[in-house]
Enzyme design. Structure first.
Site, short mmCIF file in Angstrom:
data_model
loop_
_atom_site.label_atom_id
_atom_site.label_comp_id
_atom_site.label_asym_id
_atom_site.label_seq_id
_atom_site.Cartn_x
_atom_site.Cartn_y
_atom_site.Cartn_z
N ASP A 167 9.92 38.42 21.53
CA ASP A 167 10.29 37.06 21.92
C ASP A 167 9.21 36.04 21.55
O ASP A 167 8.77 35.27 22.38
CB ASP A 167 10.54 37.08 23.45
CG ASP A 167 10.90 35.73 24.00
OD1 ASP A 167 11.70 35.03 23.39
OD2 ASP A 167 10.35 35.38 25.07
N ASN A 413 3.89 46.94 24.92
CA ASN A 413 4.61 46.08 25.86
C ASN A 413 6.11 46.38 25.78
O ASN A 413 6.72 46.26 24.71
CB ASN A 413 4.38 44.61 25.52
CG ASN A 413 5.13 43.68 26.48
OD1 ASN A 413 4.71 43.48 27.61
ND2 ASN A 413 6.25 43.13 26.03
N GLU A 414 6.65 46.78 26.93
CA GLU A 414 8.10 46.94 27.10
C GLU A 414 8.77 47.85 26.07
O GLU A 414 9.85 47.54 25.56
CB GLU A 414 8.80 45.58 27.13
CG GLU A 414 8.42 44.75 28.34
CD GLU A 414 9.33 43.56 28.59
OE1 GLU A 414 10.17 43.26 27.71
OE2 GLU A 414 9.22 42.94 29.66
N ASN A 466 6.50 44.43 34.07
CA ASN A 466 7.05 43.09 33.89
C ASN A 466 8.34 43.00 34.71
O ASN A 466 9.24 43.82 34.52
CB ASN A 466 7.38 42.84 32.42
CG ASN A 466 6.14 42.82 31.54
OD1 ASN A 466 5.02 42.75 32.05
ND2 ASN A 466 6.33 42.87 30.24
N TYR A 468 11.40 40.37 36.61
CA TYR A 468 11.97 39.02 36.69
C TYR A 468 13.09 38.92 37.72
O TYR A 468 14.16 38.41 37.41
CB TYR A 468 12.48 38.62 35.30
CG TYR A 468 11.37 38.36 34.30
CD1 TYR A 468 10.83 37.10 34.15
CD2 TYR A 468 10.85 39.39 33.52
CE1 TYR A 468 9.82 36.85 33.23
CE2 TYR A 468 9.84 39.15 32.60
CZ TYR A 468 9.33 37.88 32.46
OH TYR A 468 8.31 37.64 31.56
N TYR A 472 15.95 36.88 35.29
CA TYR A 472 16.96 37.64 34.52
C TYR A 472 17.90 38.38 35.46
O TYR A 472 19.03 38.65 35.11
CB TYR A 472 16.27 38.61 33.55
CG TYR A 472 15.58 37.88 32.42
CD1 TYR A 472 16.30 37.05 31.58
CD2 TYR A 472 14.22 38.00 32.22
CE1 TYR A 472 15.68 36.36 30.55
CE2 TYR A 472 13.59 37.32 31.19
CZ TYR A 472 14.32 36.50 30.36
OH TYR A 472 13.71 35.80 29.35
N GLU A 504 4.00 40.53 34.17
CA GLU A 504 4.83 39.36 33.84
C GLU A 504 5.76 39.06 35.01
O GLU A 504 6.44 39.97 35.51
CB GLU A 504 5.69 39.61 32.58
CG GLU A 504 4.93 39.62 31.28
CD GLU A 504 5.84 39.75 30.06
OE1 GLU A 504 7.04 39.38 30.15
OE2 GLU A 504 5.35 40.22 29.04
N TRP A 549 3.88 34.95 33.67
CA TRP A 549 4.38 34.76 32.31
C TRP A 549 4.91 33.36 32.23
O TRP A 549 5.84 33.05 32.92
CB TRP A 549 5.49 35.77 31.98
CG TRP A 549 5.84 35.74 30.52
CD1 TRP A 549 6.94 35.17 29.95
CD2 TRP A 549 5.05 36.29 29.45
NE1 TRP A 549 6.90 35.33 28.59
CE2 TRP A 549 5.75 36.01 28.26
CE3 TRP A 549 3.84 36.96 29.38
CZ2 TRP A 549 5.26 36.39 27.00
CZ3 TRP A 549 3.36 37.33 28.14
CH2 TRP A 549 4.07 37.05 26.97
N LYS A 568 8.58 29.28 29.93
CA LYS A 568 8.03 29.83 31.18
C LYS A 568 6.57 29.44 31.39
O LYS A 568 5.93 29.89 32.33
CB LYS A 568 8.17 31.36 31.21
CG LYS A 568 9.63 31.81 31.24
CD LYS A 568 9.79 33.27 31.56
CE LYS A 568 11.23 33.70 31.45
NZ LYS A 568 11.76 33.69 30.06
C1 BDP Z 1 9.45 39.96 28.49
C2 BDP Z 1 8.57 40.03 27.25
C3 BDP Z 1 8.02 38.67 26.84
C4 BDP Z 1 9.10 37.63 26.93
C5 BDP Z 1 9.57 37.54 28.38
C6 BDP Z 1 10.66 36.48 28.57
O1 BDP Z 1 7.51 40.92 27.44
O2 BDP Z 1 7.49 38.74 25.55
O3 BDP Z 1 8.70 36.37 26.47
O4 BDP Z 1 10.11 38.78 28.75
O5 BDP Z 1 11.81 36.79 28.34
O6 BDP Z 1 10.50 40.81 28.30
O7 BDP Z 1 10.34 35.36 28.91
#
Ligand code: BDP
Length: 601
Positions: A167, A413-414, A466, A468, A472, A504, A549, A568
């Site tokens: 991303d 990462n992820e 990470n 959200y 999300y 994140e 993040w 973000k």
């Molecule tokens: C995570 C990723 C990051 C993205 C973030 C997002 O590690 O790179 O920018 O989500 O969606 O999955 O803001």
């Protein structure tokens, strides 16, 4: 790759930053037409360092896929003859090939680490040399970060584009300086320092790699900031002991200057190299992460090297601003998401006392369960990518091993760490990482799986997640954030029994958009979102860190979920604070915050 090119009385470095001649190779004919000979009848101007994408008015260049060519004349002084002369390219994103006077001298895969070419034999001394660098931005399944060239055939024609699984915008070009360097014929190729502390004494175990044929001895000196010698030693391996040592501490950095000298048997100085070095210890015990024996709580950000116009290029003014903002807001740490940052950034972190989680460019190794091109289990994974991944970790550690600011490596990462085959793949990467680091720092990888589906987290020293909730998952329903986060965090700890950092959590926020009661994308929602997450983190004694993040808004590929990039950021892309910045400053700058976090029960 040798040492960072600091100049000394035996070493010189010419920074070739400036305006270079530039040609995008939209038809892919450059090699066939021998553009590497550098006899170009026409070219554009291009800044080095810079990403080429946003400096142009040409959409074809912004979205270019393939080779671009850089060229400039380089003068090699006659006085350099007899020494070792080399070119150092700090970052060619993502592949670079270099020619000098029409002869290929090196090529390199991977956009975020330096590489070199020895030109001692091929340089034209006392005259002009034609330097040509071809940079290719194609991402496939053999490079980090991975990507795929997609082609679609239609009745009206065929379209081709670069698909990426990460991303951030696929900026490309010569992102960091290119330098022409001179070192003596017998020279210091590498230095490794391993710090430790015994009571009030600080130790630096030093070792050296040299090259060249002149027999020599090695002399070591450590000096404090006033230039006073605090320890000396001799030999290829030596331990310097500094009595009443001042330690490198988060937010309160102290750096000694370490000097290594190669001296010939006749007592002539052959080579000397100096660099700043901090003494500190890192340890994980139970639920805590210790720096110098004190519990450390990570508060800070996942960042990006990103800004308008120059894209991902090194920009000293921007870096100074970012360090000032991090100090202003009370941050003590950052992750180099999602690739190694410039060496200059690492040096600033060392100097400013910013704690760093140093990450590889392994981002986007997942297919959301559809298929896998990475971990194909019965074939032992994707061997070429795995080999590259291991090499990248080894090169990153060779580059960054001496920085006190680096307290942990992040190998990815992820990635799809719930996919079959990801375990042997990461087992190999983690093992190689541990083996490569002389300082034995902790190793992590950042996951976005769940506590019950992840099959790799037991391999790490810290679980980095990470997450959200409220973005999300259940966007806008902030009342759910704290309870769902607490339940999940507890499950991570229960299953893996390791301290947890939330690497994140964040909400896209349009500066100036206000909504009360809070609604997603508003400044009020970003504050509410962070508050609710913090309530959860504060309730879990095994949570040892929070990285929002993101530090600042950044460019992404175009897509319907991104309005002018990822928003973000707690700061705008121009580095102005959104309302959440003041709320975070209040939390992180509270004099009792660190103590409370360290004493969490
Ligand atoms: C995570 C990723 C990051 C993205 C973030 C997002 O590690 O790179 O920018 O989500 O969606 O999955 O803001």
């Amino acid at each position: 790759m040798s040492l960072y090119p600091f100049e000394t009385e035996t070493r010189e470095a010419k920074d070739l930053s400036g305006i270079w001649n530039f040609r995008p190779d939209s038809k892919g004919v450059g090699r066939k037409e021998k553009w590497h000979l550098g006899q170009w009848s026409e070219s554009q101007m291009m800044a080095v360092p810079s990403s080429y994408n946003d400096v142009s008015q040409d959409v074809a260049l912004r979205d270019h896929v393939g080779d671009v060519w850089y060229q400039r004349p380089v003068f090699v002084p006659a006085s350099w003859k007899g020494d070792r002369v080399y070119l150092r390219v700090d970052a060619a994103c993502h592949r670079g090939t270099v020619w000098l006077n029409g002869k290929e001298i090196t090529s390199h895969k991977g956009g975020y680490l330096p590489f070199e070419a020895d030109i001692t034999e091929s340089a034209n001394y006392g005259g002009e040399n034609k330097l040509v660098i071809c940079v290719n931005n194609i991402l496939d399944y053999t490079i980090l970060p991975p990507g795929e060239i997609k082609t679609e055939k239609h009745a009206w024609g065929t379209i081709t584009w670069q698909d990426i699984q990460h991303d951030f915008f696929n900026y490309a070009g010569l992102h960091r300086p290119v330098r022409l360097c001179r070192v003596p014929a017998t020279y210091i190729a590498d230095i490794t320092t391993v710090p430790s502390v015994q009571g009030t004494t600080g130790s630096l175990k030093c070792s050296i790699e040299t090259s060249g044929s002149t027999p020599h001895t090695v002399e070591w000196t450590a000096r404090d900031h006033t230039g006073n010698t605090v320890a000396t030693g001799s030999g290829a391996n030596a331990t310097l002991k500094i009595l009443k040592a001042r330690l490198w501490e988060p937010g309160n950095a102290y750096l000694y200057t370490l000097e290594a000298k190669l001296v010939s048997k006749a007592g002539v100085l052959l080579d000397v190299y100096r660099f700043p070095v901090g003494i500190r210890t890192v340890q994980i015990k139970g639920k805590r992460f210790y720096i110098n024996g004190k519990p450390f709580y990570f508060k800070g950000f996942g960042k990006h090297e990103d800004a308008s116009i120059r894209g991902k290029a090194l920009d000293h003014a921007l870096n100074v601003k970012d360090f000032n903002l991090m100090r202003w807001i009370g941050a003590n740490s950052a992750r180099t998401s999602h690739y190694p940052y410039s060496e200059e950034f690492m040096q600033m972190a060392d100097r400013d006392g910013l704690v760093v989680i140093d990450e590889s460019p392994a981002v986007g190794l997942q297919f959301f369960g559809k298929t896998t091109k990475f971990f194909i289990p019965e074939k032992g994974g994707n061997p070429e990518l795995l080999r590259h991944h291991i090499e990248v970790m080894q090169d990153l550690i060779r580059r960054d091993k001496n920085y006190a600011c680096v307290v942990m490596w992040s190998v990815q990462n992820e990635a799809g760490t719930d996919e079959e085959g990801s375990r042997p793949y990461f087992q190999a990467v983690i093992e190689a990482t541990r083996k490569a680091d002389p300082c034995k720092r902790p190793v992590t990888g950042v996951v976005c799986t769940t506590p019950t589906t992840d099959i790799t987290c037991d391999l790490y020293d810290v679980v980095c997640v990470n997450r959200y909730h409220g973005w999300y998952w259940h966007p806008g329903r902030w009342t759910m954030i704290a309870p769902s986060m607490i339940a999940e965090l507890k499950a991570w700890y229960k299953n893996f029994k390791k301290p947890v950092i939330i690497t994140e959590y964040g909400a896209d926020t349009v500066e100036g958009l206000h909504m009360d009661p809070p609604v997603i994308f508003s400044e009020e929602y970003q504050i509410k979102f962070l508050d609710c997450n913090h309530e959860a983190f504060d309730a879990c004694d095994f949570v040892i860190g929070e990285h929002v993040w993101n530090f600042a808004d950044f460019a992404t590929k175009q897509g319907i979920t991104r309005v002018n990039g990822n928003r973000k950021g707690v700061f705008t892309r121009e580095r102005q604070p959104k309302s959440a910045a003041f709320a975070l400053k209040k939390r992180w700058s509270d004099p009792s915050f660190d103590e409370r976090m360290a004493a969490k029960k």
